[in-house]
Scaffold this active site. Structure first.
Site, short mmCIF file in Angstrom:
data_model
loop_
_atom_site.label_atom_id
_atom_site.label_comp_id
_atom_site.label_asym_id
_atom_site.label_seq_id
_atom_site.Cartn_x
_atom_site.Cartn_y
_atom_site.Cartn_z
N TRP A 34 -5.52 1.42 -6.04
CA TRP A 34 -5.09 0.62 -7.01
C TRP A 34 -3.96 -0.40 -6.50
CZ3 TRP A 34 -8.11 1.32 -10.84
CH2 TRP A 34 -8.57 2.77 -11.29
N GLY B 25 0.90 -1.22 0.15
CA GLY B 25 -0.03 0.08 -0.06
C GLY B 25 0.86 1.27 0.05
N GLY C 212 0.33 9.43 -6.91
CA GLY C 212 0.96 8.08 -7.66
C GLY C 212 2.18 8.31 -7.88
N SER C 213 2.56 9.14 -8.77
CA SER C 213 3.99 9.49 -9.08
C SER C 213 4.63 10.51 -8.00
CB SER C 213 3.87 10.30 -10.53
OG SER C 213 3.58 9.29 -11.32
N THR D 50 0.58 3.70 -3.25
CA THR D 50 -0.37 4.74 -4.15
C THR D 50 -1.55 4.98 -3.39
OG1 THR D 50 0.41 3.88 -6.21
CG2 THR D 50 -1.40 5.04 -6.33
N GLU E 248 4.09 1.26 -11.36
CA GLU E 248 5.35 1.04 -10.98
C GLU E 248 6.24 2.14 -11.55
OE1 GLU E 248 6.74 -2.16 -8.99
OE2 GLU E 248 4.83 -3.29 -8.92
N GLY E 249 5.99 3.32 -11.93
CA GLY E 249 6.48 4.33 -12.73
C GLY E 249 5.99 4.51 -14.15
#
Length: 415
Positions: free
Chosen positions: A166, A134, A141-142, A136, A368-369
């Site tokens: 997500w 956990g 997110g980024s 995000t 993941e990027g």
């Protein structure tokens, strides 16, 4: 069912040891015999095939690259080949194993106490226990360093408040590795299913990764024992260090998706007859598409092989992972599009795996990027100038140059 013959244009297999080929072929057989017969129906039903978890555990695929607790300690090439074959079956299957191994078991083994390891690792390795990661959040997110989830100390407990979104395996996980802001910086916590104040719910309406459970995690005055903090975590760098382990697997996994789409398109083109009774594989436009696909897949194979060598030598840097993740997932995305074109109308039917891979790779392209964020990571590495917007402070720039990920904003949406 016909056995997948592999995709090897430049004798890549000659670089592999006998053990590495055996491991790959074992997982390849599992995918052909156990995953592919059911995965299209799982995709239709938006159902994760959790019944495969114990079988994945029996094959020692959870935590396969670790050595503690009797884990097999696969080399980096062998582990990458495992990820390749699993994603050839479905991105959701690879995600299940990748999250369990790299995002749950890795932080427990790396940052956890002996008691935490003893309690969780055996169950996670066997597949009897499922974990999730956990990081995000709905609004971040980024830029995970701006997370809003907080944890405060209250006597013998920590109290968590916030939300994560997500999250792969989120609604079925027995334990969640949750990252939260504290007075001492961002730390990792182990939150167990059934803990008061912790609610997980499945996210519906996805058109991608439909054979993978995605959840939302909510924490409302969630009290966890003080012994559930991962004692070795220190700042966002610990979370990003963890993410780089998972990204390594994605670098290989993207190739598996690309291989499945390429192989499907090649076989279809050889068999599909049009215009004067000729297979469409004889047409220049089709051959150009196939030539592009096999060339990019081949380049990606040697890219990840070199990445594995760097990882084994301890010289792998985050920007190396960024380049491989960015390139190979993009290649997978393009291969899915080209394969769909070659299959024509059949390309949108789940009689063939192409459209499922096309949908799945849209998630992998983002999580993941993101593609763009990884481009900025590479750009910062080659120029020495971080270009993230808003601009970094001097302190953040120093952290970017020395931390386990060269950008504090490089996590990307979705775990």
């Amino acid at each position: 069912m016909e056995r997948f013959p592999g995709v090897d244009f430049m004798n890549f297999d000659s670089l592999l040891s006998g053990e590495e080929r055996l491991i790959r072929d074992t997982v390849r057989q599992f995918v052909d015999e156990r995953v592919k017969p059911i995965i299209e129906q799982c995709h239709r039903e938006a159902r994760s095939p959790m019944e495969l978890a114990p079988e994945l555990g029996d094959l020692n695929l959870f935590g396969a690259n670790f050595t503690e607790y009797g884990l097999p300690g696969l080399g980096d090439v062998a582990y990458g080949l495992v990820m390749q074959e699993l994603e050839r079956g479905d991105s959701g299957i690879r995600s299940m194993v990748s999250v369990q191994s790299s995002l749950v078991m890795y932080p427990i083994l790396t940052f956890g106490s002996r008691e935490q390891k003893d309690r969780f690792i055996p169950g996670l390795a066997s597949g009897r226990m499922i974990g999730c990661f956990g990081l995000t959040e709905p609004d971040f997110g980024s830029n995970p360093s701006a997370m809003r989830t907080r944890a405060r100390r209250d006597g013998d407990c920590w109290v968590l408040n916030g939300a994560k979104q997500w999250i792969t395996n989120g609604s079925v996980a027995d334990v969640a590795v949750v990252w939260a802001r504290t007075d001492d910086g961002i730390r990792g916590f182990l939150v167990e299913k059934g803990t008061e104040g912790f609610v997980s719910a499945e996210q519906h309406g996805k058109f991608s990764l439909r054979a993978s459970v995605t959840g939302e995690l909510s924490f409302q005055n969630c009290r966890i024992p003080k012994g559930n903090i991962l004692p070795g975590t220190r700042g966002i760098g610990s979370a990003l260090q963890t993410l780089n382990q998972a990204r390594y697997g994605i670098c290989w996994g993207g190739l598996g998706s690309a291989m499945e789409c390429y192989h499907t398109a090649l076989e279809y083109a050889r068999q599909r007859v049009q215009f004067a009774g000729q297979p469409i594989a004889s047409h220049q436009l089709v051959q150009e598409k196939l030539a592009w696909m096999i060339t990019e897949i081949t380049k990606g194979q040697f890219l990840v092989y070199q990445l594995a060598g760097l990882k084994t030598a301890g010289t792998m840097e985050p920007q190396h992972v960024s380049m491989c993740k960015r390139n190979n997932v993009w290649v997978a995305r393009e291969c899915a599009k080209l394969a769909r074109e070659i299959l024509g109308a059949n390309g949108i039917s789940d009689e063939y795996p192409v459209v499922r891979h096309m949908l799945n790779i849209e998630s992998v392209y983002t999580y993941e990027g993101t593609h763009d964020i990884h481009g900025l990571v590479i750009g910062a590495a080659v120029t020495g100038i971080p270009s993230f917007n808003p601009p970094m402070s001097r302190r953040q720039a120093r952290e970017a140059a020395t931390d386990s990920a060269p950008a504090a904003v490089a996590a990307g949406a979705g775990s």
